[in-house]
Design an enzyme around this catalytic site. Structure first.
Site, PDB file in Angstrom:
ATOM      1  N   LYS A   1      27.453 -72.394 -56.863  1.00 21.13           N
ATOM      2  CA  LYS A   1      28.409 -72.004 -57.892  1.00 21.13           C
ATOM      3  C   LYS A   1      27.800 -71.042 -58.903  1.00 21.13           C
ATOM      4  O   LYS A   1      28.483 -70.151 -59.403  1.00 21.13           O
ATOM      5  CB  LYS A   1      28.961 -73.248 -58.593  1.00 21.13           C
ATOM      6  CG  LYS A   1      29.853 -74.100 -57.700  1.00 21.13           C
ATOM      7  CD  LYS A   1      30.430 -75.279 -58.453  1.00 21.13           C
ATOM      8  CE  LYS A   1      31.349 -76.098 -57.557  1.00 21.13           C
ATOM      9  NZ  LYS A   1      31.941 -77.247 -58.277  1.00 21.13           N
TER      10      LYS A   1
ATOM     11  N   LYS B   1      41.022 -75.004 -46.381  1.00 20.09           N
ATOM     12  CA  LYS B   1      41.584 -76.283 -46.801  1.00 20.09           C
ATOM     13  C   LYS B   1      42.591 -76.077 -47.923  1.00 20.09           C
ATOM     14  O   LYS B   1      42.457 -75.167 -48.736  1.00 20.09           O
ATOM     15  CB  LYS B   1      40.471 -77.228 -47.285  1.00 20.09           C
ATOM     16  CG  LYS B   1      39.623 -77.817 -46.185  1.00 20.09           C
ATOM     17  CD  LYS B   1      38.614 -78.804 -46.732  1.00 20.09           C
ATOM     18  CE  LYS B   1      39.291 -80.039 -47.308  1.00 20.09           C
ATOM     19  NZ  LYS B   1      38.312 -81.068 -47.747  1.00 20.09           N
TER      20      LYS B   1
ATOM     21  N   LYS C   1      43.579 -77.778 -54.814  1.00 23.52           N
ATOM     22  CA  LYS C   1      44.259 -77.953 -56.099  1.00 23.52           C
ATOM     23  C   LYS C   1      44.181 -76.695 -56.937  1.00 23.52           C
ATOM     24  O   LYS C   1      45.066 -76.421 -57.741  1.00 23.52           O
ATOM     25  CB  LYS C   1      43.627 -79.114 -56.895  1.00 23.52           C
ATOM     26  CG  LYS C   1      43.777 -80.483 -56.267  1.00 23.52           C
ATOM     27  CD  LYS C   1      43.465 -81.588 -57.270  1.00 23.52           C
ATOM     28  CE  LYS C   1      42.035 -81.541 -57.801  1.00 23.52           C
ATOM     29  NZ  LYS C   1      41.029 -81.848 -56.777  1.00 23.52           N
TER      30      LYS C   1
END
Length: 321
Positions: free
Chosen positions: A108, A189, A192
């Site tokens: 990240k 995938k 959210k």
């Protein structure tokens, strides 16, 4: 025996979250298990405070609406004082090298402009979540196993150096669940935090919107109605969603239909019926802020009570309590 699981309010809960985790928590959870909305974890990347607060309340409502006992659900930030104190104690037991070698931090931090210090230290906060609750088992995917290993190391180090306080947790692999892919791009995938919601069915979507999203799902031009995930990933995704809702195998689901249109219609109706009671109950809670606040306060009190003696012992033994 206590298991601890969490869901991060990085976006609205979707059908993949429901089929892959929340439904299982509600159906298979044990009386001692704990489930929480990890809103503090969502602060490690850029976020909007008002949206974070709203999403946290929404996810709490969804968890309760799914059938998880209110005694077992809480919002992480409601324990911010306890977790902040324990995180500091654990940070002082953790080396910089241990934190910096976390794979998620490396991945990240490479993709972000400003790297927040919280991204480096949040595995220690995760350790505090686990150790404060006294969790024996932490169901996680492969991407989080390293973080549970850090919690294990810190628990052992503290117990050896200062005195026995913490249960040494174990990472466990949750049962295989439906792996729901994006309806617009079955190569990724369902998420959210997606920027394009066209391929994501959210738990609180209304029935008409669910129908539109599923009917527009990407399939293929083969017109071959079989469950072949490698050759026909779009169709396979729809069959997996349909099968999970109906309690069948994808191949059994495929055998009942003659066209892609029939599969899409069946999947849409199955998803609508699967989510209907949860949507109804969650919307009722969200329309009744006082009741949701009561549920939230009750869960926070229970979680605080469960961890109070561990925090007091950890502070006392480390010389600051």
């Amino acid at each position: 025996m206590t298991r601890l699981s969490a869901i991060t309010p990085s976006g609205h809960a979707h059908i993949g979250n429901h089929l892959g985790a929340v439904r299982r928590w509600a159906c298979e959870g044990r009386p001692g298990d704990l489930y929480f909305v990890s809103d503090l974890h969502a602060m490690t990347v850029s976020y909007n405070p008002a949206r974070l607060r709203a999403l946290s309340r929404e996810l709490l409502a969804v968890l309760v609406a799914a059938g998880i006992d209110a005694d077992q659900v809480f919002v992480q930030s409601d324990l911010v004082r306890e977790l902040g104190a324990l995180s500091w104690v654990l940070e002082c037991a953790c080396s910089f090298g241990e934190a910096a070698r976390m794979t998620q931090f490396k991945q990240k931090s490479d993709s972000q402009g400003m790297v927040r210090l919280g991204l480096l230290t949040y595995p220690v906060l995760m350790a505090a979540d686990i150790l404060l609750s006294g969790a024996d088992e932490v169901p996680v995917g492969e991407d989080q196993t390293q973080h549970v290993e850090l919690a294990r190391s810190l628990a052992r180090r503290f117990n050896t150096t200062y005195g026995e306080v913490f249960t040494v947790p174990t990472a466990v692999t949750p049962p295989t669940a439906a792996r729901v892919m994006d309806l617009s791009d079955p190569g990724r995938k369902m998420s959210k935090s997606t920027q394009d919601a066209a391929g994501t069915v959210f738990v609180l979507d209304d029935p008409d919107l669910i129908r539109r999203k599923i009917r527009r799902a990407v399939t293929d031009g083969e017109a071959r109605l079989e469950y072949r995930p490698d050759e026909q990933p779009g169709l396979a995704n729809l069959l997996e969603i349909l099968a999970a809702c109906l309690g069948k195998s994808p191949r059994e689901a495929a055998a009942a239909y003659r066209s892609y249109g029939e599969v899409k219609n069946a999947a849409a109706e199955a998803v609508i019926e699967e989510l209907r009671p949860i949507r109804t109950r969650a919307m009722d809670l969200l329309r009744d802020p006082a009741e949701l606040d009561r549920v939230r306060a009750h869960g926070a009190a229970r979680a605080t009570e469960r961890g109070a003696h561990r925090l007091a012992a950890a502070l006392r033994l480390s010389g600051v309590g």
